[in-house]
Enzyme design. Structure first.
Site, mmCIF file in Angstrom:
data_model
loop_
_atom_site.group_PDB
_atom_site.id
_atom_site.type_symbol
_atom_site.label_atom_id
_atom_site.label_comp_id
_atom_site.label_asym_id
_atom_site.label_seq_id
_atom_site.Cartn_x
_atom_site.Cartn_y
_atom_site.Cartn_z
ATOM 1 N N ALA A 1 0.847 -1.186 0.000
ATOM 2 C CA ALA A 1 0.000 0.000 0.000
ATOM 3 C C ALA A 1 0.888 1.244 0.000
ATOM 4 C CB ALA A 1 -0.976 -0.039 1.157
ATOM 5 N N SER A 2 0.631 2.215 0.843
ATOM 6 C CA SER A 2 1.343 3.490 0.731
ATOM 7 C C SER A 2 2.804 3.440 1.163
ATOM 8 C CB SER A 2 0.605 4.578 1.508
ATOM 9 O OG SER A 2 -0.560 4.970 0.816
ATOM 10 N N VAL A 3 3.259 2.343 1.738
ATOM 11 C CA VAL A 3 4.703 2.184 1.938
ATOM 12 C C VAL A 3 5.404 2.182 0.580
ATOM 13 C CG1 VAL A 3 6.489 0.646 2.875
ATOM 14 C CG2 VAL A 3 4.379 1.023 4.149
#
Length: 338
Positions: free
Chosen positions: A55-57
């Protein structure tokens, strides 16, 4: 320490969606452990080489791709985004790549521009990075003038992925593989494209619905790569973390710039501001990631050479506080969040 971490991870143990936990000091794993199941349907356990959707990592990798191209002389962080994506409206003239990196663009959230029936789980038509561009092409308004505020923007990072493709002459997934994943030995990591690539040792997302866990692995936005489409494991993230301490990938100056607070944030807990793909809080660099059926976090104390990663394949809870409690076992003066 392992027994203490096992106690903290007890809710992830057994026949439930699980987690992978990594604690690194000076590049060496102090803890490297899987809990629970990567796939309830097959009973596959989580191991250190299980690949979770970050995801946003993902955003730190998208940022690194832009920084690599800046070092190559292929682009400048102060380039207007319309230099690379000229189909964007004139209202975006003042937006630079640096604004996109630091969530200072003022772009309208692309998720709010999607048709109501195009959102949700198991949607047949998934949005891709190019679709994000098309959605934003029709918007001649911004939340604020570029460079004058902060608003977290998934769309900004989708546009950055497209810029990587334009500036490099390669598609985004190929650039990541050739310039970041392969050089660092991140052999299991992939920017996943359905029908093009595969994810080995894959964790599938799950959500708790009416008291039972059900698979919720894909949504309408799961195919957008730049803001959240990378799959990786704690073993590969250990290799990524090591590269953030020296110049094997990015120069000292470029890494320092990435880890500099460029955009102050006043209304988020444990965040002073944003760098390039990193939240910054005092000495801490961190980022979380949330997707349908999965939540993750990476937290780094670079001055102390300590990193904690928690990857999960369940919709809840958010693992930041859990990771901070794990960190407190290894850093007695680190605050453990309630």
């Amino acid at each position: 320490m392992q027994a203490s971490v096992d106690t903290l991870m007890r809710d992830y143990t057994g026949d439930v969606p699980g987690a992978a936990v990594l604690v690194l000091r000076d590049g060496q794993p102090l803890l490297r452990r899987g809990y629970g199941l990567a796939d309830l349907e097959t009973g596959t356990p989580v191991t250190p080489d299980t690949n979770f959707r970050l995801a946003s990592v993902t955003k730190q990798f998208t940022a690194a791709a832009i920084l690599l191209l800046a070092e190559d002389g292929k682009l400048s962080l102060d380039d207007p985004v319309r230099k690379w994506l000229p189909s964007l409206p004139a209202s975006d003239d003042a937006i630079t790549l640096r604004h996109l990196l630091t969530h200072a663009s003022g772009l309208i959230d692309y998720e709010d521009l999607m048709a109501p029936d195009a959102t949700g789980q198991d949607t047949l038509d998934q949005v891709h990075d190019i679709d994000v561009l098309h959605l934003l092409e029709g918007e001649d308004r911004l939340y604020f003038a570029p460079g004058t505020g902060y608003r977290y923007s998934n769309g900004a990072y989708a546009l950055l992925a497209l810029v990587v493709g334009k500036a490099s002459g390669q598609d985004f997934a190929t650039f990541l593989r050739e310039r970041i994943f392969k050089p660092l030995g991140m052999d299991g990591t992939v920017a996943y494209e359905n029908g093009i690539s595969t994810v080995a040792h894959r964790a599938y997302g799950h959500s708790l619905v009416d008291g039972r866990w059900v698979r919720t692995d894909q949504s309408s936005t799961s195919a957008v790569l730049g803001d959240g489409g990378i799959y990786s494991s704690i073993d590969d993230l250990a290799r990524w973390d090591a590269a953030l301490y020296d110049d094997r990938l990015l120069s000292d100056a470029m890494r320092a710039d990435a880890f500099t607070l460029h955009n102050p944030i006043h209304d988020e807990a444990d965040v002073d501001g944003y760098g390039y793909g990193w939240r910054i809080h005092g000495e801490v660099l961190w980022h979380s990631g949330e997707t349908i059926g999965g939540r993750n976090v990476i937290i780094r104390w670079p001055q102390r050479h300590l990193t904690v990663v928690v990857l999960t394949n369940r919709n809840d809870p958010e693992p930041y506080r859990l990771a901070m409690k794990i960190a407190a076992l290894y850093l007695p003066d680190a605050p453990a969040r309630d």
